[in-house]
Design an enzyme around this catalytic site. Sequence first.
Site, PDB file in Angstrom:
ATOM      1  N   GLY A 195      11.078  -2.794  -1.101  1.00 31.69           N
ATOM      2  CA  GLY A 195      10.425  -1.527  -0.794  1.00 31.69           C
ATOM      3  C   GLY A 195       9.454  -1.709   0.363  1.00 31.69           C
ATOM      4  O   GLY A 195       8.941  -2.811   0.584  1.00 31.69           O
TER       5      GLY A 195
ATOM      6  N   GLN B 291       2.493   0.251   5.859  1.00 37.89           N
ATOM      7  CA  GLN B 291       2.676  -1.199   5.988  1.00 37.89           C
ATOM      8  C   GLN B 291       3.220  -1.608   7.360  1.00 37.89           C
ATOM      9  O   GLN B 291       3.233  -2.795   7.695  1.00 37.89           O
ATOM     10  CB  GLN B 291       3.631  -1.721   4.909  1.00 37.89           C
ATOM     11  CG  GLN B 291       3.040  -1.664   3.507  1.00 37.89           C
ATOM     12  CD  GLN B 291       4.017  -2.247   2.501  1.00 37.89           C
ATOM     13  OE1 GLN B 291       4.923  -1.563   2.054  1.00 37.89           O
ATOM     14  NE2 GLN B 291       3.833  -3.510   2.168  1.00 37.89           N
TER      15      GLN B 291
ATOM     16  N   CYS C 223       4.023  -8.037  -2.693  1.00 35.22           N
ATOM     17  CA  CYS C 223       3.883  -6.992  -1.678  1.00 35.22           C
ATOM     18  C   CYS C 223       4.063  -7.635  -0.315  1.00 35.22           C
ATOM     19  O   CYS C 223       3.503  -8.700  -0.064  1.00 35.22           O
ATOM     20  CB  CYS C 223       2.490  -6.366  -1.800  1.00 35.22           C
ATOM     21  SG  CYS C 223       2.168  -5.091  -0.568  1.00 35.22           S
ATOM     22  N   LEU C 224       4.834  -6.997   0.572  1.00 34.79           N
ATOM     23  CA  LEU C 224       5.079  -7.582   1.892  1.00 34.79           C
ATOM     24  C   LEU C 224       3.794  -7.701   2.720  1.00 34.79           C
ATOM     25  O   LEU C 224       3.738  -8.487   3.654  1.00 34.79           O
ATOM     26  CB  LEU C 224       6.131  -6.767   2.662  1.00 34.79           C
ATOM     27  CG  LEU C 224       7.578  -6.892   2.135  1.00 34.79           C
ATOM     28  CD1 LEU C 224       8.510  -5.971   2.917  1.00 34.79           C
ATOM     29  CD2 LEU C 224       8.071  -8.337   2.211  1.00 34.79           C
TER      30      LEU C 224
ATOM     31  N   HIS D 189       4.699   1.508  -6.810  1.00 35.49           N
ATOM     32  CA  HIS D 189       4.015   0.610  -5.868  1.00 35.49           C
ATOM     33  C   HIS D 189       3.952   1.241  -4.469  1.00 35.49           C
ATOM     34  O   HIS D 189       2.893   1.244  -3.825  1.00 35.49           O
ATOM     35  CB  HIS D 189       4.761  -0.736  -5.821  1.00 35.49           C
ATOM     36  CG  HIS D 189       4.168  -1.745  -4.887  1.00 35.49           C
ATOM     37  ND1 HIS D 189       3.547  -2.899  -5.336  1.00 35.49           N
ATOM     38  CD2 HIS D 189       4.100  -1.789  -3.524  1.00 35.49           C
ATOM     39  CE1 HIS D 189       3.122  -3.591  -4.285  1.00 35.49           C
ATOM     40  NE2 HIS D 189       3.450  -2.944  -3.173  1.00 35.49           N
ATOM     41  N   GLU D 190       5.071   1.811  -4.018  1.00 37.68           N
ATOM     42  CA  GLU D 190       5.117   2.368  -2.651  1.00 37.68           C
ATOM     43  C   GLU D 190       4.315   3.665  -2.543  1.00 37.68           C
ATOM     44  O   GLU D 190       3.650   3.891  -1.534  1.00 37.68           O
ATOM     45  CB  GLU D 190       6.561   2.605  -2.195  1.00 37.68           C
ATOM     46  CG  GLU D 190       7.469   1.380  -2.186  1.00 37.68           C
ATOM     47  CD  GLU D 190       6.894   0.143  -1.511  1.00 37.68           C
ATOM     48  OE1 GLU D 190       6.023   0.274  -0.634  1.00 37.68           O
ATOM     49  OE2 GLU D 190       7.300  -0.970  -1.889  1.00 37.68           O
TER      50      GLU D 190
ATOM     51  N   HIS E 278       0.834   2.920  -1.901  1.00 43.05           N
ATOM     52  CA  HIS E 278       0.560   2.613  -0.489  1.00 43.05           C
ATOM     53  C   HIS E 278       0.262   3.885   0.298  1.00 43.05           C
ATOM     54  O   HIS E 278      -0.593   3.888   1.170  1.00 43.05           O
ATOM     55  CB  HIS E 278       1.774   1.931   0.161  1.00 43.05           C
ATOM     56  CG  HIS E 278       1.792   0.436  -0.004  1.00 43.05           C
ATOM     57  ND1 HIS E 278       0.772  -0.368   0.428  1.00 43.05           N
ATOM     58  CD2 HIS E 278       2.719  -0.392  -0.546  1.00 43.05           C
ATOM     59  CE1 HIS E 278       1.068  -1.637   0.162  1.00 43.05           C
ATOM     60  NE2 HIS E 278       2.253  -1.683  -0.437  1.00 43.05           N
TER      61      HIS E 278
END
Length: 198
Positions: A46, A51, A93-94, A136-137, A140
């Site tokens: 994701g 991000q 998380c990226l 999660h996204e 963000h």
Amino acid sequence: MSLLKIRYYPDAVLKAKAKKITIFDSSVRKLAQDMLDTMYENDGVGLAAPQVGVSKRLMVIDVSGEEETPRPIVFINPEIIERDGEMTGQEGCLSFPDVFFEVKRASKVVVKFQNLKGQTLKLTADGNLLSRAIQHEIDHLDGELFIDRAVSQLKADLEMTKAGFREGDVAELERELELEKEAHTISLTQTANQPVAL
Ligand code: ZN
């Protein structure tokens, strides 16, 4: 294919509330495609627009495994309209390379969103990686980060310190975490032994 630069914690764009998308043009399609390319390149499941430094309400998810045909989903202006139950599981998380810890999420979510054509769709995910990724996204897009949702803040601090995202004494945090685990075990034992009225 163009790859975008991933923003790492503590980049300010990660803490900002992203803006709604109102025009569904080729620039939005290009952003979504570039985000998917960037996500696949970095082995993510994701990625949210903040991000990659774009403060807009767009996110991409693909939870299909490596051996399967890719199943990308582009979510524009997503909104959780129903949530139910609870699940705990490991999250990464990226924007925080090498940081993983347990996060509690709703088990089931119903999400309303728009696709690249601006059509409104609804999707239900229950007790799976898709459900976790959606939550999660969307966080963000609201400037919320998974470090603030850790089951154990101490464990999150430890992983953040190990990965170099914050200063601290790793050995000291490990000792504290051991104490926290022991305290947790004791309290669970006490609860189990208490007489219950039925
Ligand atoms: Zn993330």
